[in-house]
Design an enzyme around this catalytic site. Structure first.
Site, PDB file in Angstrom:
ATOM      1  N   ALA A   5       0.828  -1.214   0.000  1.00 45.09           N
ATOM      2  CA  ALA A   5       0.000   0.000   0.000  1.00 45.09           C
ATOM      3  C   ALA A   5       0.856   1.256   0.000  1.00 45.09           C
ATOM      4  O   ALA A   5       0.571   2.220  -0.719  1.00 45.09           O
ATOM      5  CB  ALA A   5      -0.939   0.002   1.211  1.00 45.09           C
ATOM      6  N   ASP A   6       1.913   1.265   0.810  1.00 46.42           N
ATOM      7  CA  ASP A   6       2.794   2.431   0.870  1.00 46.42           C
ATOM      8  C   ASP A   6       3.456   2.701  -0.471  1.00 46.42           C
ATOM      9  O   ASP A   6       3.513   3.846  -0.938  1.00 46.42           O
ATOM     10  CB  ASP A   6       3.872   2.220   1.929  1.00 46.42           C
ATOM     11  N   HIS A   7       3.970   1.660  -1.100  1.00 47.65           N
ATOM     12  CA  HIS A   7       4.670   1.855  -2.360  1.00 47.65           C
ATOM     13  C   HIS A   7       3.703   2.207  -3.490  1.00 47.65           C
ATOM     14  O   HIS A   7       4.020   3.053  -4.339  1.00 47.65           O
ATOM     15  CB  HIS A   7       5.489   0.614  -2.709  1.00 47.65           C
TER      16      HIS A   7
ATOM     17  N   GLY B 206       2.980   5.851  -3.065  1.00 48.10           N
ATOM     18  CA  GLY B 206       4.067   6.686  -3.546  1.00 48.10           C
ATOM     19  C   GLY B 206       4.109   6.783  -5.053  1.00 48.10           C
ATOM     20  O   GLY B 206       4.335   7.863  -5.620  1.00 48.10           O
TER      21      GLY B 206
END
Length: 399
Positions: free
Chosen positions: A172-174, A177
């Site tokens: 989810a974070d990547h 980004g």
């Protein structure tokens, strides 16, 4: 910002103020920096939390190193009025502002959308949050693991014995980004037409949904989808992990009719796999356990290299499972430019290379991830035109 002797990047002359921390925001701004943007990372005087995580290389956390190359670092206490004045000058200087404060934090600092537009009407503001800038859930904190759980993605990972599992990395974070960097560049492209900036609202929840893929579209249209298939490909068999005779594991993905035929040829064209019972995806699904058993009998009769060689001859997609330690020693990292060493002497560190390979304006790894506040004086001189003595006084006020 292009240094002497450097090639021009696609985003050279684009200036970014990075108020973010952790993964999604720093990853977004790093991608922009890789393509030539001048990214100024603004940290509090203690530095962002990830600087203090283990393990460390050259006295810096590998967590921080991974997401912050090609940037400059300044320290400002944004709770202090003098520091907010310096921040406003940075905002006037910038093309893009990346921030992942909780919704409402910038407003509490006197930097709502109206105030930002007054300072710099051409500014692109990229706001990253768990659930978006507005709405009933906007105030809630969200980390990657929660996004995987709440989005339904975790229900697709694992098997019936294990139950739902996290992905093993920060999907989810990547994804957030990547979405944020794409949105920033899109907004810059639109600004070239109008001269006006805009606000980009990116959430981890939305981004996690976006990478679930076609099972999401099946679900929102009331159609069936497969949960907890473990390593088995949920779309078209065979696609699974198979054991080899030397106790390795190899993933074989041969779900299309053409690839399945190629797999049988790699296996020596056994008659029982070519008698018509496995001719279509539907037929292979109906006998998937039997099919996988036959493939595993073959792979167990050979070592991993021999299986790989046979599959290579027939063009069947496959890969031997490697540990991360093995993966980073693979010659492809050098061939694809995915391993870079940056910095000098004891400060030198290894970092991943740039993924997007542009033929005319390639991205590059130019700067070592910055030490805390390393560029504070340098940046304040640039944005204010002050001399050394004035900057020294300003730094004292900022601290």
């Amino acid at each position: 910002m292009t240094e002497p002797g450097e090639s021009r990047g696609a985003l050279d002359d684009i200036r970014v103020v990075d108020l973010s921390r952790w993964i999604a925001g720093p990853f977004c701004s790093m991608l922009l920096a890789d393509m030539g943007a001048d990214v100024v990372k603004v940290e509090n005087p203690m530095g962002e939390d990830t600087r203090h995580f283990e393990p460390k290389v050259a006295n810096e956390s590998t967590y921080f190193l991974h997401y912050n190359r090609n940037k400059r670092s300044i320290t400002l206490d944004t709770r202090d009025a003098n520091s907010v004045d310096h921040l406003k000058k940075l905002i006037a200087w910038a093309d893009v502002l990346v921030q992942n404060y909780r919704p409402g934090t910038l407003t509490a600092m006197g930097l709502d959308d109206e105030a930002l537009a007054a300072i710099n009407p051409a500014l692109i503001v990229v706001s990253i949050s768990g659930y978006g800038q507005e709405g009933e859930w906007s105030h809630r904190p969200l980390f990657n693991s929660v996004a995987e759980a709440l989005s339904g993605a975790m229900s697709l990972n694992g098997n019936h014995s294990s139950g739902p599992l996290m992905s093993g990395t920060y999907v989810a974070d990547h994804a957030t980004g990547l979405q944020a960097a794409f949105a920033a560049v899109t907004a810059l492209f639109e600004r070239d037409r109008t001269g006006l900036g805009q606000h980009v609202d990116i959430s981890l929840f939305d981004s996690m949904l976006s990478v679930i893929g076609h099972p999401l579209t099946s679900a929102i249209n009331g159609k069936p989808y497969t949960e907890l298939t473990g390593n088995r490909d949920a779309t078209a068999p065979p696609g699974n992990l198979f054991a080899t005779g030397d106790s390795r594991r190899i993933y074989i993905d041969a779900g299309s009719d053409r690839l399945f035929l190629a797999l049988t040829q790699a296996m020596g064209s056994p008659a029982h796999l070519g008698d018509g019972r496995f001719a279509s995806v539907a037929q292979r699904w109906a006998r998937v356990d039997e099919l996988e058993h036959e493939i595993n009998v073959w792979t167990l009769s050979l070592d991993a290299q021999s299986v790989s060689d046979a599959l290579d001859r027939e063009g069947v997609p496959h890969g031997v499972v490697q540990t991360l330690k093995e993966a980073v020693q693979h010659p492809l990292l050098i061939e694809r430019g995915m391993l870079r060493r940056v910095g000098e002497g004891e400060d030198a560190v290894n970092v991943p290379g740039v993924v997007a390979k542009l033929s005319r304006t390639p991205g590059s790894v130019r700067r070592r991830p910055p030490r805390l506040g390393e560029h504070t004086s340098e940046v304040l001189r640039e944005i204010s035109g002050q001399n050394e003595d004035s900057v020294g006084a300003a730094l004292g006020a900022a601290r």
